[in-house]
Motif scaffolding. Structure first.
Motif, PDB file in Angstrom:
ATOM      1  N   VAL A 189       0.845  -1.196   0.000  1.00  0.00           N
ATOM      2  CA  VAL A 189       0.000   0.000   0.000  1.00  0.00           C
ATOM      3  C   VAL A 189       0.880   1.246   0.000  1.00  0.00           C
ATOM      4  N   TYR A 190       1.944   1.230   0.781  1.00  0.00           N
ATOM      5  CA  TYR A 190       2.857   2.369   0.849  1.00  0.00           C
ATOM      6  C   TYR A 190       3.576   2.563  -0.483  1.00  0.00           C
ATOM      7  N   ARG A 191       4.054   1.478  -1.060  1.00  0.00           N
ATOM      8  CA  ARG A 191       4.804   1.576  -2.320  1.00  0.00           C
ATOM      9  C   ARG A 191       3.941   2.057  -3.472  1.00  0.00           C
ATOM     10  N   SER A 192       2.663   1.705  -3.476  1.00  0.00           N
ATOM     11  CA  SER A 192       1.791   2.166  -4.557  1.00  0.00           C
ATOM     12  C   SER A 192       1.534   3.663  -4.455  1.00  0.00           C
ATOM     13  N   ASN A 193       1.662   4.203  -3.265  1.00  0.00           N
ATOM     14  CA  ASN A 193       1.382   5.613  -3.022  1.00  0.00           C
ATOM     15  C   ASN A 193       2.629   6.486  -3.142  1.00  0.00           C
ATOM     16  N   HIS A 194       3.799   5.913  -2.938  1.00  0.00           N
ATOM     17  CA  HIS A 194       5.041   6.679  -2.945  1.00  0.00           C
ATOM     18  C   HIS A 194       5.974   6.114  -4.012  1.00  0.00           C
ATOM     19  N   PRO A 195       6.300   6.903  -5.013  1.00  0.00           N
ATOM     20  CA  PRO A 195       7.214   6.398  -6.051  1.00  0.00           C
ATOM     21  C   PRO A 195       8.612   6.173  -5.493  1.00  0.00           C
ATOM     22  N   LYS A 196       9.335   5.276  -6.145  1.00  0.00           N
ATOM     23  CA  LYS A 196      10.677   4.932  -5.680  1.00  0.00           C
ATOM     24  C   LYS A 196      11.611   6.118  -5.894  1.00  0.00           C
ATOM     25  N   LYS A 197      12.352   6.457  -4.867  1.00  0.00           N
ATOM     26  CA  LYS A 197      13.284   7.571  -4.933  1.00  0.00           C
ATOM     27  C   LYS A 197      14.680   7.041  -5.216  1.00  0.00           C
ATOM     28  N   SER A 198      15.453   7.849  -5.909  1.00  0.00           N
ATOM     29  CA  SER A 198      16.839   7.450  -6.126  1.00  0.00           C
ATOM     30  C   SER A 198      17.633   7.778  -4.861  1.00  0.00           C
ATOM     31  N   HIS A 199      18.427   6.834  -4.442  1.00  0.00           N
ATOM     32  CA  HIS A 199      19.196   7.000  -3.220  1.00  0.00           C
ATOM     33  C   HIS A 199      20.593   7.485  -3.566  1.00  0.00           C
ATOM     34  N   GLY A 200      21.056   8.386  -2.771  1.00  0.00           N
ATOM     35  CA  GLY A 200      22.399   8.909  -2.961  1.00  0.00           C
ATOM     36  C   GLY A 200      23.409   8.077  -2.202  1.00  0.00           C
ATOM     37  N   LYS A 201      24.492   8.729  -1.850  1.00  0.00           N
ATOM     38  CA  LYS A 201      25.565   8.073  -1.121  1.00  0.00           C
ATOM     39  C   LYS A 201      25.098   7.726   0.291  1.00  0.00           C
ATOM     40  N   VAL A 202      25.560   6.609   0.823  1.00  0.00           N
ATOM     41  CA  VAL A 202      25.198   6.180   2.168  1.00  0.00           C
ATOM     42  C   VAL A 202      25.895   7.084   3.184  1.00  0.00           C
ATOM     43  N   ASN A 203      25.116   7.623   4.107  1.00  0.00           N
ATOM     44  CA  ASN A 203      25.663   8.483   5.158  1.00  0.00           C
ATOM     45  C   ASN A 203      26.128   7.593   6.317  1.00  0.00           C
ATOM     46  N   LEU A 204      27.429   7.454   6.465  1.00  0.00           N
ATOM     47  CA  LEU A 204      27.972   6.564   7.491  1.00  0.00           C
ATOM     48  C   LEU A 204      27.701   7.076   8.894  1.00  0.00           C
ATOM     49  N   GLY A 205      27.520   8.379   9.062  1.00  0.00           N
ATOM     50  CA  GLY A 205      27.181   8.927  10.370  1.00  0.00           C
ATOM     51  C   GLY A 205      25.818   8.436  10.840  1.00  0.00           C
ATOM     52  N   ILE A 206      24.858   8.400   9.925  1.00  0.00           N
ATOM     53  CA  ILE A 206      23.519   7.902  10.256  1.00  0.00           C
ATOM     54  C   ILE A 206      23.576   6.411  10.577  1.00  0.00           C
ATOM     55  N   VAL A 207      24.310   5.649   9.785  1.00  0.00           N
ATOM     56  CA  VAL A 207      24.437   4.211  10.034  1.00  0.00           C
ATOM     57  C   VAL A 207      25.077   3.969  11.399  1.00  0.00           C
ATOM     58  N   PHE A 208      26.120   4.704  11.724  1.00  0.00           N
ATOM     59  CA  PHE A 208      26.783   4.567  13.016  1.00  0.00           C
ATOM     60  C   PHE A 208      25.841   4.939  14.152  1.00  0.00           C
ATOM     61  N   THR A 209      25.091   6.031  13.968  1.00  0.00           N
ATOM     62  CA  THR A 209      24.157   6.475  14.999  1.00  0.00           C
ATOM     63  C   THR A 209      23.068   5.442  15.249  1.00  0.00           C
ATOM     64  N   TRP A 210      22.511   4.875  14.191  1.00  0.00           N
ATOM     65  CA  TRP A 210      21.484   3.834  14.347  1.00  0.00           C
ATOM     66  C   TRP A 210      22.071   2.611  15.052  1.00  0.00           C
ATOM     67  N   THR A 211      23.279   2.244  14.683  1.00  0.00           N
ATOM     68  CA  THR A 211      23.908   1.075  15.303  1.00  0.00           C
ATOM     69  C   THR A 211      24.125   1.301  16.800  1.00  0.00           C
ATOM     70  N   ILE A 212      24.622   2.459  17.159  1.00  0.00           N
ATOM     71  CA  ILE A 212      24.839   2.778  18.574  1.00  0.00           C
ATOM     72  C   ILE A 212      23.497   2.817  19.315  1.00  0.00           C
TER      73      ILE A 212
END
Length: 128
Positions: free
Chosen positions: A54-77
């Motif tokens: 249901v969510y995917r039919s309502n929101h088109p796929k976005k192109s993803h940029g470079k992975v932000n390692l700060g966000i990944v580190f923050t989520w992991t912590i």
């Protein structure tokens, strides 16, 4: 409000409640409904998974940029801190804890809470 949004809200509410009831059935030993609780929790999880199309039919796929390692580190912590805090809470709350279990649980819970609280300042520092 769009029809798709209302469907997502309804599926999320029903799926979350069914999943939570299933987990309670599994984790409360007085109920003696472990196997039934697993089935109910899986049904709730499947209902929650029904939100994805249901969510995917309502929101088109976005192109993803470079992975932000700060966000990944923050989520992991954050996840590690939440797990440590949960371990401490379970040491305090499960069964008849001894005084050693209470002490270990309280200290571990506080350490996990501090990790979660200090997560944002760490991210802000890394962002600079």
């Amino acid at each position: 409000m769009k029809k798709e949004t209302l469907i997502q809200i309804i599926l999320g509410t029903i799926g979350g409640l069914v999943f939570a009831i299933g987990m309670c059935m599994c984790l409360i030993p007085e109920w003696d409904l472990f196997k039934t609780g697993i089935v109910v929790a899986v049904i709730g999880f499947i209902i929650l998974l029904c939100i994805i199309p249901v969510y995917r039919s309502n929101h088109p796929k976005k192109s993803h940029g470079k992975v932000n390692l700060g966000i990944v580190f923050t989520w992991t912590i954050g996840v590690i801190g939440a797990l440590i805090m949960g371990f401490g809470m379970s040491k305090v709350m499960v069964g008849n804890p001894s005084s050693t279990d209470l002490l270990i649980g309280i200290v571990t819970g506080i350490v996990g809470l501090l990790i979660c609280v200090l997560n944002y300042p760490i991210y802000a520092y890394l962002k600079k």
